[in-house]
Scaffold this active site. Structure first.
Site, PDB file in Angstrom:
ATOM      1  CG  HIS A  61     -18.014  14.064 -28.962  1.00 51.11           C
ATOM      2  ND1 HIS A  61     -17.909  15.098 -28.075  1.00 51.11           N
ATOM      3  CD2 HIS A  61     -16.938  13.286 -28.775  1.00 51.11           C
ATOM      4  CE1 HIS A  61     -16.796  14.946 -27.381  1.00 51.11           C
ATOM      5  NE2 HIS A  61     -16.192  13.860 -27.794  1.00 51.11           N
ATOM      6  CG  ASP A  77      -1.362  17.716 -21.806  1.00 51.07           C
ATOM      7  OD1 ASP A  77      -0.867  16.576 -21.750  1.00 51.07           O
ATOM      8  OD2 ASP A  77      -2.563  17.922 -22.022  1.00 51.07           O
ATOM      9  CE  LYS A 121      -3.807  10.425 -24.771  1.00 50.90           C
ATOM     10  NZ  LYS A 121      -4.739  10.472 -23.632  1.00 50.90           N
ATOM     11  CG  PHE A 172      -7.151  16.740 -24.920  1.00 53.02           C
ATOM     12  CD1 PHE A 172      -7.356  16.416 -26.254  1.00 53.02           C
ATOM     13  CD2 PHE A 172      -7.724  15.931 -23.948  1.00 53.02           C
ATOM     14  CE1 PHE A 172      -8.108  15.305 -26.595  1.00 53.02           C
ATOM     15  CE2 PHE A 172      -8.471  14.814 -24.291  1.00 53.02           C
ATOM     16  CZ  PHE A 172      -8.668  14.508 -25.617  1.00 53.02           C
ATOM     17  CG  ASP A 173     -11.644  17.288 -26.251  1.00 53.51           C
ATOM     18  OD1 ASP A 173     -10.560  17.503 -26.796  1.00 53.51           O
ATOM     19  OD2 ASP A 173     -12.550  16.612 -26.745  1.00 53.51           O
ATOM     20  CB  ALA A 225      -0.456  13.286 -23.652  1.00 51.49           C
ATOM     21  CE1 TYR A 227      -4.158   1.899   0.609  1.00 47.44           C
ATOM     22  CE2 TYR A 227      -2.559   3.413   1.552  1.00 47.44           C
ATOM     23  CZ  TYR A 227      -3.820   3.175   1.049  1.00 47.44           C
ATOM     24  OH  TYR A 227      -4.738   4.183   0.982  1.00 47.44           O
TER      25      TYR A 227
HETATM   26  N1  F0G Z   1      -4.038  15.721 -22.685  1.00 51.34           N
HETATM   27  C1  F0G Z   1      -3.968  15.362 -23.971  1.00 51.34           C
HETATM   28  C2  F0G Z   1      -3.087  16.123 -24.906  1.00 51.34           C
HETATM   29  C3  F0G Z   1      -4.727  14.268 -24.433  1.00 51.34           C
HETATM   30  O1  F0G Z   1      -4.662  13.920 -25.723  1.00 51.34           O
HETATM   31  C4  F0G Z   1      -5.544  13.557 -23.511  1.00 51.34           C
HETATM   32  C5  F0G Z   1      -6.344  12.421 -23.947  1.00 51.34           C
HETATM   33  C6  F0G Z   1      -5.562  13.983 -22.171  1.00 51.34           C
HETATM   34  C7  F0G Z   1      -4.789  15.066 -21.793  1.00 51.34           C
HETATM   35  C8  F0G Z   1      -6.408  13.291 -21.145  1.00 51.34           C
HETATM   36  O2  F0G Z   1      -5.852  12.104 -20.791  1.00 51.34           O
HETATM   37  O3  F0G Z   1      -7.507  10.355 -21.470  1.00 51.34           O
HETATM   38  O4  F0G Z   1      -5.646   9.859 -19.872  1.00 51.34           O
HETATM   39  O5  F0G Z   1      -7.544  11.271 -19.171  1.00 51.34           O
HETATM   40  N2  F0G Z   1      -6.570  12.115 -25.149  1.00 51.34           N
HETATM   41  C9  F0G Z   1      -7.282  10.953 -25.659  1.00 51.34           C
HETATM   42  C10 F0G Z   1      -7.439  11.068 -27.164  1.00 51.34           C
HETATM   43  C11 F0G Z   1      -8.556  10.625 -24.972  1.00 51.34           C
HETATM   44  O6  F0G Z   1      -8.147  10.215 -27.758  1.00 51.34           O
HETATM   45  O7  F0G Z   1      -6.835  11.946 -27.777  1.00 51.34           O
HETATM   46  P1  F0G Z   1      -6.683  10.830 -20.310  1.00 51.34           P
END
Ligand code: F0G
Length: 466
Positions: A457, A223, A266, A132-133, A225, A80
């Protein structure tokens, strides 16, 4: 074919791995797929994965782990607190990012939620090259406003530019001066820039943004990723980096930031995982409190010890330049194939895939009838290929009467999972596009049957326009 150094350059993309474990693909007939898509209300997220032949919906959490990573899974320490796997993970993240405080999370959006909650940004602004969204949604959920500052070339799809992911530093600074630096809580640099085609950010731009923000004492977070893909693009395209190992390029990228958040799904090539990293002790202590509240204790985040082990190994493996060559070259190869069929794409091709300009490809379909989604459906019907729409269905706003206001772009994203598909799978996709191009005028637009207000979407129900 030889390159400029007179070395032999093979045309075939040699996947730098051999396959030890296989999964069957979902073969179906066209008749079956027509039924599947109708039952799925023409929404890619409603299709069962077993009915998909090639799944390019996302590159997130869909990568293939290596034998070493699977061995790491078996070696994972599930204690843990203070697990050995955490320290392996922490050492790796520190080595790559240079940040002292490393906080594991279960995925990218958990890092975002914790960070922006800890920053207390209500009524203030977060600026970025592009959020990112989920990053935008997490900024806005705290009551702050997310502002994007992409360079103008980002939306000029035909134009070639080596670093379309760059931020417009002048516009950013003008905005800071207008709103006052006290009202800007953070600057986020997304590498690569997913919302605008997986395009890289140059080292110079990272440096310029960092220097400018430091003047106003605004912290910069990366960020990260797709940090390794970004670093490889710097090696390929930015002056002075062609001989620098990608790992060193990545390390330098993080020098121009105060912290990082990462969706490890990623570029850590794992199916689940993420982290926050920074030097600020006060902020990290606050983040850890929220971590314990929502994710778990600070040495495991929302993960199992085995996940931390796999992430540590993946973060090292992703910096292998043979792998990165295969990865970036595969996207480029797909783009070249599509261009042979005169399919308009966003140029140059990105790190994690190819984006098709459906507005240009299907000019007979109005934005309110979702041309990019119509192309996604056609790709599924003709070839069993799953992709995702980045257009009016994802970003379109509605007026007071509920009519759709078009989004600025109508794109189909073909996102490539890491180490999963081979050159022949890509050849197949190119062939399917060739077939679609021949009858593109017959593709029909779509209409909404049912739709929610938020992140619509994912759940929207559609039908073919009558
Ligand atoms: N930042 C970026 C640049 C991303 O592309 C994503 C996720 C996230 C943050 C969020 O990360 O999914 O681990 O919570 N992108 C995916 C996509 C979902 O299909 O581009 P997460």
């Amino acid at each position: 074919m030889k390159n400029e150094k007179n070395e032999w350059k093979w045309k075939t993309i040699i996947e730098p791995f051999k396959i030890k474990m296989v999964e069957p693909l979902g073969f179906t007939t066209r008749e079956e797929r027509e039924k599947v898509i109708e039952q799925a209300y023409y929404n890619m997220f409603n299709i069962k994965a077993e009915k998909v032949l090639i799944d390019f919906l996302t590159d997130s959490g869909t990568g293939a782990m290596s034998a070493t990573q699977w061995a790491g899974i078996m070696m994972g320490d599930e204690s843990y607190a203070g697990a050995r796997s955490f320290f392996n993970f922490e050492t790796t993240v520190k080595d790559i990012t240079g940040f002292d405080e490393v906080i594991p999370t279960h995925q990218g959006r958990a890092s975002e939620k914790i960070l922006f909650t800890a920053l207390e940004c209500k009524g203030k602004y977060v600026i970025a090259n592009s959020h990112f969204d989920t990053t935008r949604a997490n900024v806005e959920a705290t009551g702050a406003i997310a502002m994007d500052f992409p360079i103008k070339e980002a939306s000029q799809f035909e134009k070639q530019h080596p670093f379309k992911g760059n931020a417009d530093v002048e516009k950013m600074e003008k905005f800071i001066k207008e709103k006052g630096e006290k009202n800007i809580v953070m600057c986020v640099m997304t590498v690569t820039n997913n919302s605008w085609g997986g395009q890289p950010v140059s080292m110079q731009n990272l440096k310029d943004v960092y220097e400018m923000c430091s003047k106003y004492k605004i912290p910069v977070f990366i960020d990260a990723a797709r940090f390794a893909e970004n670093a490889y693009f710097i090696k390929l395209r930015e002056k002075g980096y062609d001989k620098t190992p990608v790992k060193e390029i990545a390390q330098e990228m993080f020098e121009y930031a105060d912290g990082a958040m990462m969706s490890a799904k990623k570029d850590a090539i794992v199916n689940i995982g993420g982290f926050l990293a920074m030097n600020d002790k006060k902020l990290s202590a606050k983040c850890r409190q929220y971590l314990i509240l929502t994710e778990g204790f600070s040495t495991y985040g929302g993960l199992a010890g085995r996940d931390l082990e796999a992430m540590a190994i993946g973060l090292r493996e992703v910096l292998d330049e043979k792998y990165l060559h295969y990865r970036i070259r595969s996207a480029e190869y797909l783009g070249e194939g599509l261009k042979r069929h005169k399919i308009p794409i966003l140029n140059p091709t990105g790190g994690h895939g190819v984006y098709v300009d459906a507005k240009k490809f299907l000019p007979h379909i109005k934005p309110q009838n979702f041309p990019a989604q119509a192309l996604c459906c056609e790709l599924y019907i003709v070839g069993g290929i799953r992709t995702v729409e980045v257009g009016t269905l994802m970003f379109g706003k509605r007026d007071a009467k509920g009519n759709f206001l078009p989004a600025p772009m109508e794109l189909v994203r073909l996102a490539m999972p890491r180490r999963v598909y081979t050159q022949s799978h890509i050849d197949y996709i190119i062939e399917v596009f060739g077939e679609i191009a021949k009858k593109k005028d017959k593709i029909k637009g779509l209409e909404v049957v049912e739709m929610s207000d938020m992140l619509s979407h994912f759940t929207a129900k559609l039908k073919i326009k009558g």
